[in-house]
Structures are given as C-alpha cells and as structure tokens.
Design a protein around this motif. Sequence first.
Motif, mmCIF file in Angstrom:
data_model
loop_
_atom_site.group_PDB
_atom_site.id
_atom_site.type_symbol
_atom_site.label_atom_id
_atom_site.label_comp_id
_atom_site.label_asym_id
_atom_site.label_seq_id
_atom_site.Cartn_x
_atom_site.Cartn_y
_atom_site.Cartn_z
ATOM 1 N N GLY A 48 -62.333 26.656 16.589
ATOM 2 C CA GLY A 48 -63.194 25.775 15.711
ATOM 3 C C GLY A 48 -63.089 24.390 16.439
ATOM 4 N N LEU A 49 -64.084 23.336 15.875
ATOM 5 C CA LEU A 49 -64.303 22.069 16.338
ATOM 6 C C LEU A 49 -64.330 21.154 15.082
ATOM 7 C CD1 LEU A 49 -65.077 19.883 18.628
ATOM 8 C CD2 LEU A 49 -67.483 20.355 18.012
ATOM 9 N N GLU A 50 -63.711 19.909 15.093
ATOM 10 C CA GLU A 50 -63.350 19.367 13.754
ATOM 11 C C GLU A 50 -63.404 17.685 14.295
ATOM 12 O OE1 GLU A 50 -63.043 20.053 9.646
ATOM 13 O OE2 GLU A 50 -62.891 21.435 10.918
ATOM 14 N N PHE A 51 -64.145 16.954 13.578
ATOM 15 C CA PHE A 51 -64.081 15.639 13.946
ATOM 16 C C PHE A 51 -63.572 15.101 12.632
ATOM 17 C CE2 PHE A 51 -67.700 17.230 16.357
ATOM 18 C CZ PHE A 51 -67.291 16.605 17.651
ATOM 19 N N TYR A 52 -62.680 13.920 12.909
ATOM 20 C CA TYR A 52 -62.125 13.255 11.984
ATOM 21 C C TYR A 52 -62.605 11.765 11.754
ATOM 22 C CZ TYR A 52 -58.778 11.457 15.396
ATOM 23 O OH TYR A 52 -58.298 10.608 16.345
ATOM 24 N N LYS A 53 -63.470 11.380 12.607
ATOM 25 C CA LYS A 53 -63.658 9.916 12.487
ATOM 26 C C LYS A 53 -65.216 9.866 13.565
ATOM 27 C CE LYS A 53 -61.944 5.928 14.496
ATOM 28 N NZ LYS A 53 -60.708 5.161 14.731
ATOM 29 N N HIS A 54 -66.168 9.469 13.038
ATOM 30 C CA HIS A 54 -67.490 8.967 13.635
ATOM 31 C C HIS A 54 -68.259 7.875 12.656
ATOM 32 C CE1 HIS A 54 -69.655 11.604 10.962
ATOM 33 N NE2 HIS A 54 -68.941 12.634 10.717
ATOM 34 N N LYS A 55 -69.233 7.646 13.296
ATOM 35 C CA LYS A 55 -70.050 6.820 12.255
ATOM 36 C C LYS A 55 -71.627 7.238 12.612
ATOM 37 C CE LYS A 55 -67.496 2.664 14.025
ATOM 38 N NZ LYS A 55 -67.266 1.891 15.075
ATOM 39 N N GLU A 56 -71.591 8.580 12.607
ATOM 40 C CA GLU A 56 -73.133 9.190 12.614
ATOM 41 C C GLU A 56 -73.751 8.959 11.375
ATOM 42 O OE1 GLU A 56 -74.018 10.178 15.818
ATOM 43 O OE2 GLU A 56 -72.156 8.958 16.172
ATOM 44 N N THR A 57 -75.425 9.164 11.424
ATOM 45 C CA THR A 57 -76.096 8.912 10.192
ATOM 46 C C THR A 57 -75.859 10.134 9.238
ATOM 47 O OG1 THR A 57 -77.648 8.472 12.056
ATOM 48 C CG2 THR A 57 -78.338 8.256 9.666
ATOM 49 N N PRO A 58 -75.676 9.701 8.094
ATOM 50 C CA PRO A 58 -75.421 10.540 7.054
ATOM 51 C C PRO A 58 -76.511 11.513 6.859
ATOM 52 C CG PRO A 58 -74.800 8.496 6.188
ATOM 53 C CD PRO A 58 -75.324 8.115 7.385
ATOM 54 N N GLY A 59 -76.510 12.851 6.591
ATOM 55 C CA GLY A 59 -77.584 13.670 6.636
ATOM 56 C C GLY A 59 -78.219 14.005 7.939
ATOM 57 N N LEU A 60 -77.970 13.360 8.913
ATOM 58 C CA LEU A 60 -78.584 13.648 10.276
ATOM 59 C C LEU A 60 -77.291 13.981 11.130
ATOM 60 C CD1 LEU A 60 -81.617 11.245 10.584
ATOM 61 C CD2 LEU A 60 -81.530 13.858 9.842
ATOM 62 N N GLY A 61 -76.829 13.136 11.803
ATOM 63 C CA GLY A 61 -75.770 13.269 13.009
ATOM 64 C C GLY A 61 -74.413 13.532 11.975
ATOM 65 N N ALA A 62 -74.153 13.126 10.976
ATOM 66 C CA ALA A 62 -73.061 13.275 10.155
ATOM 67 C C ALA A 62 -72.859 14.855 9.830
ATOM 68 C CB ALA A 62 -72.992 12.365 8.925
ATOM 69 N N GLU A 63 -74.024 15.629 9.860
ATOM 70 C CA GLU A 63 -74.036 16.983 9.587
ATOM 71 C C GLU A 63 -72.787 17.662 10.667
ATOM 72 O OE1 GLU A 63 -75.834 19.020 7.241
ATOM 73 O OE2 GLU A 63 -75.488 16.838 6.465
ATOM 74 N N VAL A 64 -72.229 17.026 11.497
ATOM 75 C CA VAL A 64 -71.096 17.399 12.332
ATOM 76 C C VAL A 64 -69.852 17.822 11.385
ATOM 77 C CG1 VAL A 64 -71.677 16.492 14.713
ATOM 78 C CG2 VAL A 64 -70.086 15.441 12.874
ATOM 79 N N ASP A 65 -70.151 17.378 10.192
ATOM 80 C CA ASP A 65 -69.073 17.697 9.060
ATOM 81 C C ASP A 65 -69.580 18.798 8.351
ATOM 82 O OD1 ASP A 65 -67.365 15.783 10.129
ATOM 83 O OD2 ASP A 65 -68.070 14.312 8.637
ATOM 84 N N ASN A 66 -70.631 19.209 8.406
ATOM 85 C CA ASN A 66 -71.138 20.437 7.643
ATOM 86 C C ASN A 66 -70.504 21.750 7.819
ATOM 87 O OD1 ASN A 66 -72.621 22.386 6.485
ATOM 88 N ND2 ASN A 66 -74.573 21.390 6.492
ATOM 89 N N PRO A 67 -69.870 22.345 6.794
ATOM 90 C CA PRO A 67 -68.801 23.588 7.028
ATOM 91 C C PRO A 67 -69.957 24.585 7.710
ATOM 92 C CG PRO A 67 -68.753 22.760 4.645
ATOM 93 C CD PRO A 67 -69.459 21.812 5.587
ATOM 94 N N LYS A 68 -71.114 24.837 7.348
ATOM 95 C CA LYS A 68 -72.180 25.626 7.746
ATOM 96 C C LYS A 68 -72.327 25.450 9.538
ATOM 97 C CE LYS A 68 -75.845 27.376 5.303
ATOM 98 N NZ LYS A 68 -77.164 26.927 4.782
ATOM 99 N N TRP A 69 -72.482 24.188 9.767
ATOM 100 C CA TRP A 69 -72.529 24.118 11.046
ATOM 101 C C TRP A 69 -71.334 24.347 12.144
ATOM 102 C CZ3 TRP A 69 -70.969 20.306 15.241
ATOM 103 C CH2 TRP A 69 -71.886 20.199 16.279
ATOM 104 N N LYS A 70 -70.050 23.940 11.406
ATOM 105 C CA LYS A 70 -68.788 23.913 12.045
ATOM 106 C C LYS A 70 -68.574 25.581 12.429
ATOM 107 C CE LYS A 70 -66.660 21.359 9.287
ATOM 108 N NZ LYS A 70 -65.476 20.439 8.621
ATOM 109 N N ALA A 71 -69.113 26.165 11.152
ATOM 110 C CA ALA A 71 -68.694 27.741 11.373
ATOM 111 C C ALA A 71 -69.279 28.415 12.419
ATOM 112 C CB ALA A 71 -69.041 28.414 10.033
#
Lengths: 222, 262
Positions: free
Chosen positions: B162-185
């Motif tokens: 797995g890959l998990e980020f704990y701190k970032h400043k990406e755009t909500p809804g676009l880049g911040a989707e790195v936190d989306n469980p579906k993408w992480k899966a």
Amino acid sequence: MSKAKQILLNPIFNDNPIALQVLGVCSALAVTTNLYVTLIMCLALTLVVGFSNLFVSIVRNHIPSNIRIIVQITIIASLVVIVDELLQAYDYESSKTMTVFVALIVTNCIVMGRAEAFAMQNTPFLSFLDGIGNGLGYSVILILVAAVRELLGAGTLLNYEILPLIQNNGWYTGNNFFLLPPSSFIIIALLIWGLRAWKKDQAEEAQFKVAENSLELEESKM
Amino acid sequence: MKSNNSILKTIGVSLVLCLVCSSVISFAAVSLKEKQEANVLRDKQQTILAAAGLLKEQESVDQIFASISEKIINLDTGDYDFTIDLSSYSQKDYSKNELTSKTLVPKEDIAVIKRRENFAKVYLYYKDEVLEAIILPVRGLGLWGTLYGYIALESDLQTIIGLEFYKHKETPGLGAEVDNPKWKALWKGKKVYDTNGEVILSVIKGQVKRNSPSSLYQVDGLSGATITSKGVTNLLHFWLGEMGYGPYLKKLKESNLGNSNV
C-alpha cells in the motif's frame, strides 16, 4: 423579553449576521462540506466572538481610539491562536482538515464587526451575550448549509450513511456540485430568501426603480 | 479625566496588551505541546500501519505498532546503523543538516526534494519471526507542495502492499484524491522493479488496460491531476531507486530474509 435575552436571541433570526448583514460568508463556503467539521468551526467561532467581545468590553475605557482596531485585532488573534492550539491537542483529525480556516477566523468580519459595533459601547456581560448570540446566528446558517451539502453531496450526515451511494451498492448518486464551494452560495441565497419571506421587515428597499416608458416623450417626438 | 489618546497611554496600553496576549499564548502553546506531539506521532503511526494494511478496528494503534520494529539505515551503503538513537532521529532535522545530508543536483533530484538525508528510519513488520512487510518513508513534490507518505512492500521487496500519504497540499477533489480509498486500493499487488532491477512502476495517464502485460507495473492516473500523478511516479522512482532505498533493499534481499536478526 428582557434586554439580555433579546441581545442573545436576536441575532439568530431577527438580525442574523450572515443572512441579514451578509458578513462572514467566506468561511460559510469553505467549511460546510461536512457537518462534523462545520460544528467544530461554529463552536470555535462562537467562542472567539463571545470572548473577544468580553475582553474588548472590559478594556474599552482604556483603549486609545487611534489604536483601537489594532487592540481589537490583537485580542481576536490571540484567542484564535488559542482555539487553534486547543484543536490540535484535542481534535487533531478536524484540525488537519480545517487548520487554515480556523486561523482565518481572525479575518471573519463578524468578530471584528461585533467588537467594534457592540463591545466598544456596552458592558462586558451584555457584550459577551451579544458575541455568543452572533456566533449562534452564524452557526444556524452554517449548520443548515452543511446539512444540505453533506446529504446531497456525499449521502451522509455526520458521516453516518443516510442515502446509500451507488459506489457502496446503494441507489444514490452523490451530486458532486454540492461538494464544491459555489453550491453554498446558492443554499445561502435560498436561506436568505426564505428568511425574508418569513420576516418581511428584513427585505431591503429597492435601491432604484426602473422608470416606466415615458409615452409623452415618445409622442412629442412624432 | 486624562485623555486615552496621550502618547504615554497609547504606548502603555499597547505594551501591556502585547505582554498579556503573548504570555497567554505561550502558556497555551507550552501546556498543550505534549498532547499535540502525541497526536502527530499517533497520526504518523496510523499512516504507517495503514500503508502496510495492518490497521484493525478492534486494536488500538499503539497496540499494533508495538509489533513493528524500527531501524535506522544508511542510505548510501544500505547498511543498518546502530549509532543513531532511534527516538532522537528526525527526518526533518537530518535532511536540513549539512553534515547528515546531501545536496542533490537537478538531474538526480527527480522527486524535487533538494536535500536528501543520509540516514532514514524504516519500519519492519515480523509475524512469527518472518518478515511480512517493510514500510519506507517517501516524499516528493506534487503540484502545490511536497507529499509525505509511506510505501509498504511485501517481503519479496517487489510487491506493493500500500501507499499512504499523511501530509500534502494538493487540490481537493483533484490531486487530493491520493487519499481516496478507491485509488489507494489500486496499488495493492503492483510490482516495482523489472527483471533488470530498474524501477518501472508508474502512475499513467488514464486507465490501465487490464490485459496488457505491463498492467502489473501501472496504476490509473488521477483524472484532472496530471502533475500530482507524475509527482507520485517521480517520488517512487527516486526513493525506490539507487539514490533512495535501492542499496538497502538489495542488501536485504541478499541476506536471509527469514532471519529476524538481520
């Protein structure tokens, strides 16, 4: 109604800071995607307005008028820093999602507006009530906006599933528009409309009237 | 009555106000510091466990984290370093200090981190004395700022857990989707290295074709966030490559993995 009670309750519907004075709308756009985060924000703002009013009122007779805005801002900013610190210590998850917006309470027009317009002229107790009342007025609108946005946008309320999403084998397709800031403009506008339809005296007088076609002028030309 | 507007009173009021406000703030900051730091640490541990897929609802983070062993490694040689105290190690301090870090030239610096620390803290998860997962801290530039996170590899040091980020400043809804469980899966089971030992895993533009032979080395791009997707690819290439954990992973592979005394 006693004066104190009036000061506390008036800002909720009769003199609402967002709906009537249209102050503090910026944070209403930013922190209303999730009801839980909104509740924390409302609590933070209500405490800051209440206590900034209290402290400003306590020292109001000693504030030199040429630096009064600086004094008010210093008091407000200190309170905001303390709220931010408390949040980081006791609700780290929410502070992670909203840290910049907590800091931005400093620039929230409601806080400064109440300090300057009310606390500078009134006794500490009444000022404190006025601050809490305005905080509650702000909270009522924000909570309504957040409830609509979270429910229609994500199908949840306070993170509990209300409308099961298609992604989770339900039937509801989340409306992403409600997760974006512009949707709160529309919801706030609808709330203002509703409030002014209910309390007719809040409706503003038209600033100008469209002149009727002057038939005489037209006729005279002919 | 004396006017409030005299110069003396103005200066006096501002001085007293500043003193009172600053002492109140300092008091709040100092007295809450311990709790805040505990929160940050807990959040980090939670990210580490989430990356390795070890988070369970019944057990607390502290409990699960107790089964993880932390080690300091020398990134240049790939050996363990036992001279540095585990609790005093801080990635931030080490990457800032000139003695313990290295300035990267633009060609090497694909993750755009400017300085790389010479020592890193890695996390190993053993189950019944057998290595199950290895969790490595990674970071790199996205669109608005540096993304900080952890990547977890299986004991073959090739398959991603797995890959998990704990701190970032990406755009909500676009880049911040790195936190989306579906993408992480999507990351689970992907492979990092090709047969020559080069990092070829990457986030591609659009969706991965299921049947293509390279699908094992590709992850769907985040739609509308090309720069963030590229940033994630770059930071993985940097940290899993020669400049990052490459030497360490190579040594780990050569040694006996089943032995917990590595």
